[in-house]
Design an enzyme around this catalytic site. Structure first.
Site, PDB file in Angstrom:
ATOM      1  N   CYS A 155     -10.317  -7.286   4.992  1.00  0.00           N
ATOM      2  CA  CYS A 155      -9.857  -7.973   3.784  1.00  0.00           C
ATOM      3  C   CYS A 155      -8.956  -7.022   2.977  1.00  0.00           C
ATOM      4  O   CYS A 155      -7.977  -6.511   3.502  1.00  0.00           O
ATOM      5  CB  CYS A 155     -11.055  -8.468   2.975  1.00  0.00           C
ATOM      6  SG  CYS A 155     -10.630  -9.644   1.668  1.00  0.00           S
ATOM      7  N   GLN A 156      -9.272  -6.780   1.713  1.00  0.00           N
ATOM      8  CA  GLN A 156      -8.453  -5.875   0.905  1.00  0.00           C
ATOM      9  C   GLN A 156      -8.396  -4.476   1.530  1.00  0.00           C
ATOM     10  O   GLN A 156      -7.374  -3.797   1.449  1.00  0.00           O
ATOM     11  CB  GLN A 156      -9.033  -5.788  -0.510  1.00  0.00           C
ATOM     12  CG  GLN A 156      -8.236  -4.907  -1.470  1.00  0.00           C
ATOM     13  CD  GLN A 156      -8.994  -4.653  -2.753  1.00  0.00           C
ATOM     14  OE1 GLN A 156     -10.218  -4.538  -2.768  1.00  0.00           O
ATOM     15  NE2 GLN A 156      -8.262  -4.589  -3.864  1.00  0.00           N
TER      16      GLN A 156
END
Length: 363
Positions: A155-156
């Site tokens: 994800c991030q």
């Protein structure tokens, strides 16, 4: 007439009997449920054995103890998102994404970002990417004698890994990204709509470090009925099932374990990526360095989830066309954002895919 009255009376008695039995069963189920909750076992933050090997400020680097003989000579560093904790990938024996990779002989490290406090409000993306990630990478390189290591970004944390790979390509052997937001121009999914209109400057100026609960409530609102109502109603049917209650409480513990967000880092992430899409435009600056994804020439495996309610597929899917690598592969898995790590699809598809891909590129 008398017969009809008798029939009605018998039906009434049967209904009363059924209702009474249902009441007794419900009470019995509730009593068993109380015992189940009293005996619930919630594992610690991750079940796989690990050792802290390096730290900087509140950030710690863990090395997972191998479960089998290592089959890969190149170690792999996991970079997770800042908004939750990495141990979602390591919650339960037999269902652990991290445990599955260890059983495949992958040499694994993970960064734990810690819990930012007021004294961290000025941490920037440069601190996270060229400070903490780079420091951890250098430690692993020196400790293992490898000039390059593998990066696995989630994800991030995948966005951070892509940025790092572009800035320090000489230190990365292979890059794996999972449910990674890259192209922020899309308006698919509520999170990407919010990001473009979020007044992050006012929020950071007010809070300094954004509270974890504030961020977590925003994620719950992505699926408000499912995540705040239905799952608790559905729990009633399973209240006397020890395994299901243990699973439920384990996941709840992780969901609400939400670190605060260092103000300056999230300010830049929202403004430069969500609002201005600078990574795709080639104008993103980390410190004084411009991030050029064309500097990524190493192999890339990009995995994303078909039913992802947080990161749209059309944000993740384009990544390979923005790098210079000739060895890229997109893999769309028919599951959700979290299911990529905790569902049966993780055991059957994700783990074997990553393991085999890395083994083929270990030299």
């Amino acid at each position: 007439m008398k017969r009809d009255v008798t029939l009605m009376f018998n039906e009434y008695l049967e209904t009363m009997k059924s209702n009474f039995e249902d009441s007794i069963n419900a009470q019995q189920k509730m009593l068993e449920g109380i015992e189940v909750f009293a005996n619930a076992k919630i594992p610690a933050k991750g079940i796989s054995e690990k050792v802290e090997v390096w730290s900087m400020d509140k950030v710690k680097l863990y090395h997972f103890v191998p479960k089998v003989k290592k089959t890969n000579s190149i170690p792999t560093l996991i970079s997770y998102a800042l908004v939750n904790k990495y141990y979602m990938m390591d919650l339960q024996e037999g269902k652990s994404f991290i445990g599955g990779l260890l059983e495949q002989g992958i040499d694994l490290y993970v960064l734990d970002w810690g819990y930012p406090t007021k004294d961290d409000l000025y941490l920037t993306l440069e601190d996270y990417i060229l400070g903490y990630i780079d420091g951890a990478v250098d430690y692993i390189r020196e400790e293992t004698g490898n000039d390059k290591i593998n990066l696995l970004g989630v994800c991030q944390g995948g966005t951070f890994s892509v940025i790092y790979n572009a800035l320090r390509p000489e230190k990365v052997k292979n890059l794996i990204t999972m449910v990674v937001p890259i192209d922020f121009s899309t308006d698919d999914k509520l999170l990407f709509k919010w990001g473009k209109y979020l007044n992050i400057d006012t929020m950071v100026d007010a809070y300094g470090v954004l509270p974890g609960d504030f961020m977590n409530n925003g994620f719950l609102m992505l699926q408000p009925i499912s995540l705040t109502t239905n799952k608790y109603l559905d729990l009633i049917d399973d209240v006397d099932d020890q395994d299901k209650i243990n699973n439920f409480l384990t996941m709840e513990k992780w969901i609400f374990d939400s670190p605060g967000q260092a103000g300056e880092a999230i300010r830049q992430f929202i403004n430069d990526l969500y609002k201005e899409n600078k990574l795709i435009k080639g104008t993103l600056k980390i410190g004084e360095e411009i991030v050029d994804m064309k500097r990524i020439e190493n192999p890339l495996l990009n995995i994303y989830a078909k039913k992802d309610h947080q990161v749209p597929n059309n944000s993740s899917e384009p990544l390979p066309k923005y790098v210079a690598s000739k060895d890229t592969h997109n893999e769309l898995v028919d599951t959700g954002h979290i299911g990529l790590f905790v569902s049966g699809k993780s055991l059957k598809i994700t783990i074997p895919l990553i393991s085999n891909w890395l083994k083929e590129r270990d030299q």
